[in-house]
Scaffold this motif. Sequence first.
Motif, PDB file in Angstrom:
ATOM      1  N   HIS B  41     -73.422  21.713  79.012  1.00  0.00           N
ATOM      2  CA  HIS B  41     -72.147  21.002  79.024  1.00  0.00           C
ATOM      3  C   HIS B  41     -71.997  20.282  80.366  1.00  0.00           C
ATOM      4  O   HIS B  41     -72.322  20.844  81.407  1.00  0.00           O
ATOM      5  N   PRO B  42     -71.455  19.058  80.370  1.00  0.00           N
ATOM      6  CA  PRO B  42     -71.333  18.311  81.643  1.00  0.00           C
ATOM      7  C   PRO B  42     -70.219  18.818  82.560  1.00  0.00           C
ATOM      8  O   PRO B  42     -70.075  18.324  83.680  1.00  0.00           O
ATOM      9  N   GLY B  43     -69.423  19.795  82.096  1.00  0.00           N
ATOM     10  CA  GLY B  43     -68.304  20.293  82.904  1.00  0.00           C
ATOM     11  C   GLY B  43     -67.007  19.625  82.497  1.00  0.00           C
ATOM     12  O   GLY B  43     -66.997  18.646  81.749  1.00  0.00           O
ATOM     13  N   ALA B  44     -65.909  20.174  82.967  1.00  0.00           N
ATOM     14  CA  ALA B  44     -64.596  19.688  82.558  1.00  0.00           C
ATOM     15  C   ALA B  44     -63.608  19.858  83.706  1.00  0.00           C
ATOM     16  O   ALA B  44     -63.913  20.483  84.727  1.00  0.00           O
ATOM     17  N   ALA B  45     -62.426  19.266  83.531  1.00  0.00           N
ATOM     18  CA  ALA B  45     -61.346  19.435  84.502  1.00  0.00           C
ATOM     19  C   ALA B  45     -60.081  19.766  83.734  1.00  0.00           C
ATOM     20  O   ALA B  45     -59.895  19.332  82.591  1.00  0.00           O
ATOM     21  N   ILE B  46     -59.210  20.560  84.354  1.00  0.00           N
ATOM     22  CA  ILE B  46     -57.932  20.939  83.746  1.00  0.00           C
ATOM     23  C   ILE B  46     -56.846  20.783  84.812  1.00  0.00           C
ATOM     24  O   ILE B  46     -57.120  20.975  85.997  1.00  0.00           O
ATOM     25  N   ALA B  47     -55.653  20.394  84.405  1.00  0.00           N
ATOM     26  CA  ALA B  47     -54.534  20.313  85.349  1.00  0.00           C
ATOM     27  C   ALA B  47     -53.379  21.171  84.863  1.00  0.00           C
ATOM     28  O   ALA B  47     -53.099  21.230  83.663  1.00  0.00           O
TER      29      ALA B  47
END
Lengths: 184, 184
Positions: B41-47
């Motif tokens: 998986h390329p990774g993710a961001a969450i806010a």
Amino acid sequence: MSQKHTLIQTRLHHQARKFSYHVELLQMPNGAQGEYAYIQHPGAAIAVPVANTGEFILVKQYRFPIGKYLLEFPAGTLETGEDHGDTMRRELEEETGYSARTWDYLGAFYICPGYSNEVIHAYLARDLHKLDAPPPQDADEDIEVVAMTRQQMHHLITQPNGVMTLDAKSVTSFYLALAVLDQN
Amino acid sequence: MSQKHTLIQTRLHHQARKFSYHVELLQMPNGAQGEYAYIQHPGAAIAVPVANTGEFILVKQYRFPIGKYLLEFPAGTLETGEDHGDTMRRELEEETGYSARTWDYLGAFYICPGYSNEVIHAYLARDLHKLDAPPPQDADEDIEVVAMTRQQMHHLITQPNGVMTLDAKSVTSFYLALAVLDQN
């Protein structure tokens, strides 16, 4: 508008040891159509074991997808037909060499609902005692038991440099456990 | 004993839209050999967006692997070469119609290290303002914005009946955000 997606066609299926991988042509509830891939998982159980000293018992284990050792609470995949409480009692003994006399169910959560249907059932395990003859670990497990205070846990979770050495199921279960511990 | 596993043979590979699935013959650091499957998986961001009222802004969206709508903090998968801060600013606007003036990096965590290498970078987003013309959602997104107080969040997370309507990345990020909010 439907509240569920519709399966149009199954395109690929792979059976791994503990889950299966599916690629399907689906129509979403909002009408969008496309190919979606995900993991079908039998579910898992995790325990937050708290020793009589107040320390949390974790396991350090190798995670090949990231090529690193992580700290996690003991956990295991459900076997077919197995109750998640039974899974957890077995895994706690196998992974830590402890047995617990007091168990509280903390609820369940989805870990990765974008591409897996895995649900994890969380328990608080107290009144621990060390087993004289712990059951053997699985052949490919390579586990070290680590005890940490609540303050050490908080520090590991909230220090913002780099990637946490705990995983999200352990952090989520830690806070579920604190909600019960702080009530008592 | 090596600290890393060794790839002996690649057996299957499937490219999905946002990740790839791999089945490989591996030798683990403890010498065990076997077939292992996982998601790259390329990774993710969450806010974790906090409105000026103190309310937390979540999105309710359909998750096809579980056939249900869940409450989650806005998040998105990284695109190739994209900085996770840029991903997050874009996703916050697309999913919620809000933009944030103040961003704090909360650190990163592994979401599902048993079968995925996904790492999620978490942010606290404050000083929100509503966009006059929010960017369009992705075609297959179907998102409703929901505001919840801190007490409502705690209640949703800690009531032990059934499976939580939040997912683990949102619970983990909520507590990372509280650690910063409670310092201020």
